[in-house]
Design a protein around this motif. Structure first.
Motif: not given
Ligand code: SAM
Length: 382
Positions: A264-267, A311-313, A241-243, A295-298
């Motif tokens: 999943i990521d929003e980017s 998740c690494n938020p 989540l937030g990949c 997507n926006n999260g799940l």
């Molecule tokens: N997992 C990767 C890592 O550990 O290197 C990236 C972690 S990074 C701290 C957080 C990720 O969450 C970013 O890639 C960001 O684009 C994504 N993100 C931010 N808001 C999000 C959302 N609402 N839904 C999904 N992903 C999101």
């Protein structure tokens, strides 16, 4: 909090999406206002001839997309949250969807833009990618105006406009924002590969990173700590989540060979990098048992359908530092985990995610810690 943007007697009601209770942040900023006022005062609309259009790059929450409703336009964004905000604010303000085309940042830019409005993005690499893309579709008459907060516009920012577009000047600052005017007179445009690849030697992985991917220059140390502390178990349905570039999900693909992994990521750029990285570093068969979702999260995912969420938020949204996305990711995870499913996260020690997880799951266990990070696990029991 003011939700009404009024410029030249044109009122717009704008919300940030996802909408939060007691939101304190506006859905536009003074750079949006500066761009709109400049466009009106200089009657830039008349340059968008019948066969041309307005190109808007990085509209945050839809202020520009909605304001220029009467003009044929394309808006480009790398953010699913921005795109959702633009769509919802368009509906809210009864804008005509037919005059707006929304594209993600991996698509090619239109070739008939007569006026280009750019909100300066947070990272220079992404700006470089976008200016390089733009340089391929403009001609010497294209009008290019960018805007950003004064503290986000540096010499290095202007140097990129000089490098890819041409002679560049800035305006006076107004309400802490500045405009950038760039004349397309640069004849020798360099071809720079902005996406970069580096290796994780220990695993012999080559990691591709598009321009706007989190920690694109090196493995994030938080991500690495999570990869090193994955839980043991026979997990079958796992989410990263937030990949970002997908490294955590790839570590899961290796640790749980039978599991389906959903990235999943929003980017848009992040999800595409994760897809490329699975393809490059895993056998086709393993790579087939994966899903890639912007997507926006799940949000919209089924309840009780996963047994491990990693998740690494994120700790900011666009230019704003915030923990609300982490909060909603933890809530989403609780909803989407099967009974006895686990959420495992990494975070900076000072962020106190332990308390948040405790409140949502009713339990939280410390799996690993070092000077900077903690890895925490919460189990869904009901
Ligand atoms: N997992 C990767 C890592 O550990 O290197 C990236 C972690 S990074 C701290 C957080 C990720 O969450 C970013 O890639 C960001 O684009 C994504 N993100 C931010 N808001 C999000 C959302 N609402 N839904 C999904 N992903 C999101």
């Amino acid at each position: 909090m003011n939700e009404a943007l009024i410029i030249a007697d044109k009122p717009l009601i704008l919300h940030r999406h996802p909408r939060r209770k007691n939101e304190t942040l506006q859905a536009w900023d003074s750079a949006d206002e500066y761009l709109i006022n400049h466009f009106n005062e200089n009657e830039l609309g008349k340059y968008v001839a019948e066969d041309g259009q307005l190109l808007i790059i990085n509209d945050g929450f839809g202020a520009l997309s909605c304001y220029f409703n009467d003009i044929e336009r394309t808006v480009v964004s790398d953010s699913f949250l921005s795109v959702s905000s633009i769509k919802l604010n368009m509906q809210r303000n009864h804008c005509t969807p037919e005059t707006l085309l929304i594209q993600d940042s991996l698509q090619e830019l239109p070739t008939n833009a007569k006026v280009v409005l750019i909100k300066v993005p947070k990272t220079l690499a992404f700006l470089e990618y976008q200016l390089q893309q733009l340089s391929a579709v403009i001609d010497k008459d294209t009008i290019i105006v960018a805007a950003g907060k004064v503290d986000a516009i540096h010499k290095s920012t202007l140097a990129l406009f000089e490098k890819y577009i041409g002679t560049t000047k800035t305006s006076l600052a107004k309400k802490k924002s500045r405009l950038i005017f760039s004349l397309p007179d640069q004849n020798e445009i360099p071809e720079t590969e902005v996406a970069i690849t580096w290796e994780i030697e220990r695993l012999e992985w080559k990691i591709h990173n598009h321009a706007n991917v989190f920690s694109r220059n090196h493995l994030d140390i938080g991500g690495r700590y999570l990869m090193d502390n994955l839980p043991e178990g026979d997990f079958t349905k796992v989410v990263d989540l937030g990949c970002g570039n997908g490294v955590v999900g790839m570590a899961a693909a290796e640790a749980y060979p039978e599991a389906q992994i959903t990235f999943i990521d929003e980017s848009y750029m992040a999800v595409d990098s994760a897809r490329i990285n699975m393809l490059k570093n895993f056998e086709e068969e393993r790579s087939d048992n994966t899903r890639f979702v912007v997507n926006n999260g799940l949000v919209g995912f089924k309840a009780r359908s996963y047994d491990l969420i990693l998740c690494n938020p994120p700790f900011h949204q666009q230019h704003t530092i915030t923990d609300h996305i982490a909060w909603s990711m933890f809530n989403d995870a609780h909803f989407c985990l099967a009974i006895n499913g686990e959420l495992v996260i990494v975070g900076n020690r000072h962020l106190d995610y332990q308390d948040k997880l405790d409140r949502i799951f009713g339990n939280c266990e410390l799996i690993a810690e070092n000077k900077k990070f903690v890895v925490l696990r919460a189990v869904k029991y009901d």
